[in-house]
Design an enzyme around this catalytic site. Structure first.
Site, PDB file in Angstrom:
ATOM      1  N   HIS A  44      59.031   4.000  49.920  1.00 43.28           N
ATOM      2  CA  HIS A  44      59.449   5.278  49.353  1.00 43.28           C
ATOM      3  C   HIS A  44      60.663   5.075  48.439  1.00 43.28           C
ATOM      4  O   HIS A  44      61.385   4.084  48.551  1.00 43.28           O
ATOM      5  CB  HIS A  44      59.826   6.257  50.470  1.00 43.28           C
ATOM      6  CG  HIS A  44      58.650   6.769  51.239  1.00 43.28           C
ATOM      7  ND1 HIS A  44      58.788   7.692  52.239  1.00 43.28           N
ATOM      8  CD2 HIS A  44      57.319   6.503  51.154  1.00 43.28           C
ATOM      9  CE1 HIS A  44      57.603   7.982  52.744  1.00 43.28           C
ATOM     10  NE2 HIS A  44      56.695   7.256  52.108  1.00 43.28           N
ATOM     11  N   GLU A  46      63.587   6.490  48.294  1.00 39.82           N
ATOM     12  CA  GLU A  46      64.888   6.394  48.954  1.00 39.82           C
ATOM     13  C   GLU A  46      65.128   4.991  49.492  1.00 39.82           C
ATOM     14  O   GLU A  46      66.243   4.473  49.396  1.00 39.82           O
ATOM     15  CB  GLU A  46      64.977   7.411  50.110  1.00 39.82           C
ATOM     16  CG  GLU A  46      64.887   8.852  49.669  1.00 39.82           C
ATOM     17  CD  GLU A  46      63.471   9.418  49.684  1.00 39.82           C
ATOM     18  OE1 GLU A  46      63.333  10.628  49.871  1.00 39.82           O
ATOM     19  OE2 GLU A  46      62.506   8.646  49.484  1.00 39.82           O
ATOM     20  N   CYS A  69      61.411  12.433  53.656  1.00 35.00           N
ATOM     21  CA  CYS A  69      60.512  12.578  54.799  1.00 35.00           C
ATOM     22  C   CYS A  69      61.298  12.640  56.104  1.00 35.00           C
ATOM     23  O   CYS A  69      62.380  12.068  56.233  1.00 35.00           O
ATOM     24  CB  CYS A  69      59.470  11.470  54.818  1.00 35.00           C
ATOM     25  SG  CYS A  69      60.090   9.792  55.053  1.00 35.00           S
ATOM     26  N   CYS A  79      62.857   8.606  55.718  1.00 35.80           N
ATOM     27  CA  CYS A  79      63.847   8.553  54.640  1.00 35.80           C
ATOM     28  C   CYS A  79      65.079   9.389  54.970  1.00 35.80           C
ATOM     29  O   CYS A  79      66.195   8.998  54.629  1.00 35.80           O
ATOM     30  CB  CYS A  79      63.220   8.988  53.321  1.00 35.80           C
ATOM     31  SG  CYS A  79      62.038   7.764  52.709  1.00 35.80           S
TER      32      CYS A  79
END
Length: 138
Positions: A44, A46, A69, A79
């Site tokens: 992801h 992040e 998330c 995240c």
């Protein structure tokens, strides 16, 4: 947030079931980390930005095009959890995530940990970037 949107744009429609997200970490007015969701959906945005920022993330501001998330289907740290672990002080989130595994829980987790959270900065642009993702939850 404009830079985060620019990072996410090339991945739109190319991140599997995941939306294309951009994340920029800023400390003392300087970008110390940035990333976008990888093709196929992992890692992801992040995760990429925080890996680049390292210890510079502590006390920094995160600009994220979609709510981080709150739960991962893989069981890995979410995240929102890793933003907290890295000491992010303030998170600007363009738009909330409508997915049932998130739907406000990511922003709430950040707030509960003492992170300042602002939602809505460039939200229309972020929503348009991932229109197909939002359409499945609207």
């Amino acid at each position: 947030m404009q830079r985060a949107l620019e990072l996410a744009a090339p991945g739109a429609g190319r991140t599997g079931d995941n939306p294309s997200v951009g994340c920029v970490i800023v400390k003392d007015g300087v970008i110390v980390g940035e990333g976008a969701t990888a093709l196929g959906g992992r890692p992801h945005a992040e995760e990429v930005a925080l890996a680049q920022a390292g210890e510079k993330a502590r006390g920094a501001v995160a600009y994220v095009t979609l709510e981080p998330c709150a739960k991962r289907s893989t069981g890995a740290a979410s995240c929102s959890e890793i933003l907290i672990q890295h000491g992010i002080a303030h998170a600007f989130i363009a738009v909330g995530d409508p997915h049932p595994l998130v739907a406000g829980a990511g922003a709430e987790r950040l707030r509960a940990a003492g992170v300042l959270v602002d939602v809505g900065l460039m939200g229309e642009q972020a929503r348009a970037l991932n229109a197909a993702f939002f359409a499945q939850w609207d």
